[in-house]
Design a protein around this motif. Structure first.
Motif: not given
Length: 484
Positions: A169-189
């Protein structure tokens, strides 16, 4: 008949060693052996010596208690003669302690043959016994999991697929610190693991995290860390470390300060960030970072704490900054440690803090002398307030009834941790204001508070809430005056 390919006598083969150990235990359990051992023990207790003759004669390795051995030999003969016909006789004398008599066989001869002879003699006797079991470690399941117990049927590929879907969902499949909330949720963290996740994947160096780097990092994490605790430590710790230091919490707490809605008021006061982070990290861990503050502890809480206790604190008993002895200052970290210990004396850490202060000689026990030393100043303060102090003897009886030490007249750290009323004990000896508060309370209410401990907010949380209310009230008054 000798066997030429017998292994070297210096190193016994496992099977042979097992058999020798078995024979030794059987020999040791024989009544005749125990009788002789008791006789030798009696000689030792009576002050007589045991002479192990190690000459070059044929009596090598024999013991010289001839008289004692003769007594033991007579007992053996009596036991054998009294045995009924057909009963198995006692083992030959090769299985008793060797004596000075030439009729007794030696346990180990010069050429080792006597040892083989005794083994063959004993072999027939223990032939019917059950074999010694093999090592039992094979049947003991693994019980130590320093990085958590691995989960059965964990679908790592499925978890990785969820993460890859989020990165798409992120541009060039790169996540910034603002995007990491969604990544943490996907990691079940937890949400606020986002900064440690970001930094562990190299985001602190590049400003972003690619899907490939993050997946590689998280796959390795899932394979090596199997519970939240080990994952959290691995994310925050320095490379190669399996423990956390105070500075390891700083990036994590800084992100909380930057993004937590309840801390929005801190965004404007950037100078206060470091103090806030130090306070929080010190509350959860021993700090190593210092901020000097000039604090007059004698004025704390309207001079409630005794001067003798203030002197103990500045003596270096409970502080970590060596510089305070030179300039008479507390580091900010040491002040936080003091403040938490003072406002909540019910925690184990606070109990240990004040115990070290009161233990003047460092012997691990609060003696009556040490208690009287601190109580003397309390009496002086009470008299200046026109309050008649309780005699020390009566106060001492009350405190001993309160703590109920295991050893009469000696109060240990363990006693204070077990009594559940350590805060009353400490306040009695060095905090005059809280001591008077306790004196005015109903004794039964104090007991009820001890019984319901842990069912309400802590004393530290009460203190923080009260101080926050005072701060808000002061700011409101100041704003009204300025708008005036």
């Amino acid at each position: 008949m000798e066997v030429n390919n017998m292994p070297s006598p210096q190193v016994l083969q496992p099977v042979l060693k097992m058999k020798v150990d078995e024979l030794f235990l059987n020999w040791l359990s024989e009544p005749t052996t125990q009788t002789i051992l008791k006789d030798y023990l009696g000689l030792i207790k009576s002050g007589q010596s045991i002479d192990l003759g190690l000459g070059d004669t044929k009596d090598k390795r024999s013991m010289t208690f001839n008289e004692n051995n003769n007594v033991a030999s007579k007992r053996i003969l009596t036991e054998r003669s009294s045995a009924p016909l057909g009963a198995p006789s006692s083992p030959p004398s090769t299985h008793t302690l060797p004596s000075g008599s030439s009729g007794n066989a030696r346990v180990v001869g010069p050429n080792g043959r006597a040892l083989r002879r005794s083994v063959s003699t004993k072999k027939a006797q223990v032939k019917s016994e059950a074999p010694v079991p093999t090592a039992l470690s094979e049947s003991i399941p693994k019980f130590y999991f320093p990085r958590g117990r691995p989960k059965a049927n964990l679908n790592i590929d499925g978890l990785i697929a969820k993460i890859e879907k989020i990165f798409s969902q992120f541009p060039n499949e790169r996540a910034t610190i603002e995007d990491m909330g969604k990544v943490a949720k996907a990691c079940e963290c937890p949400l606020y693991w986002k900064a440690p996740l970001f930094n562990s994947a190299g985001g602190d160096r590049t400003g972003f995290v690619s899907v490939h780097k993050f997946v590689a990092m998280w796959r390795k994490m899932l394979q090596t860390c199997h519970d939240d605790v080990s994952k959290f430590v691995h994310l925050l710790a320095k490379p190669g470390c399996n423990y956390l230091e105070q500075e390891d919490f700083i990036p994590f707490l800084q992100d909380v300060v930057n993004s937590h809605a309840g801390l929005a008021f801190l965004k404007e006061a950037s100078d206060f960030h470091s103090r806030y982070i130090t306070t929080v990290s010190h509350y959860t861990y021993h700090t190593k970072r210092y901020f000097e503050v000039s604090v007059d502890l004698a004025r704390h809480n309207d001079q409630a704490i005794s001067h003798k206790m203030i002197e103990r604190i500045f003596s270096g008993t409970v502080t970590r900054d060596r510089r305070l002895r030179k300039d008479g200052r507390l580091s900010y970290a040491d002040f936080v440690w003091f403040l938490i210990s003072e406002e909540d004396k019910k925690t184990d850490t606070s109990i240990e803090y004040w115990f070290r202060c009161m233990d003047l000689d460092g012997d691990g026990v609060l003696s009556m002398y040490e208690l009287e030393y601190f109580y003397e100043e309390q009496c002086v303060k009470l008299e200046t307030m026109a309050i008649e102090p309780l005699p020390f003897e009566d106060c001492l009886c009350q405190m001993l009834d309160l703590v109920k030490p295991e050893v009469e007249g000696k109060i240990t750290l363990r006693d204070l941790k077990q009594c559940k009323l350590s805060h009353i004990f400490y306040d009695t000896f060095f905090n005059i204001e809280k001591y008077l508060d306790h004196e005015q309370k109903d004794p039964f209410s104090v007991v009820r508070e001890a019984e319901t401990e842990g069912q309400e907010i802590s004393d530290w949380e009460k203190y923080a809430a009260e101080e926050y209310d005072i701060l808000v009230a002061e700011e409101t008054t100041t704003d009204q005056y300025n708008d005036g």
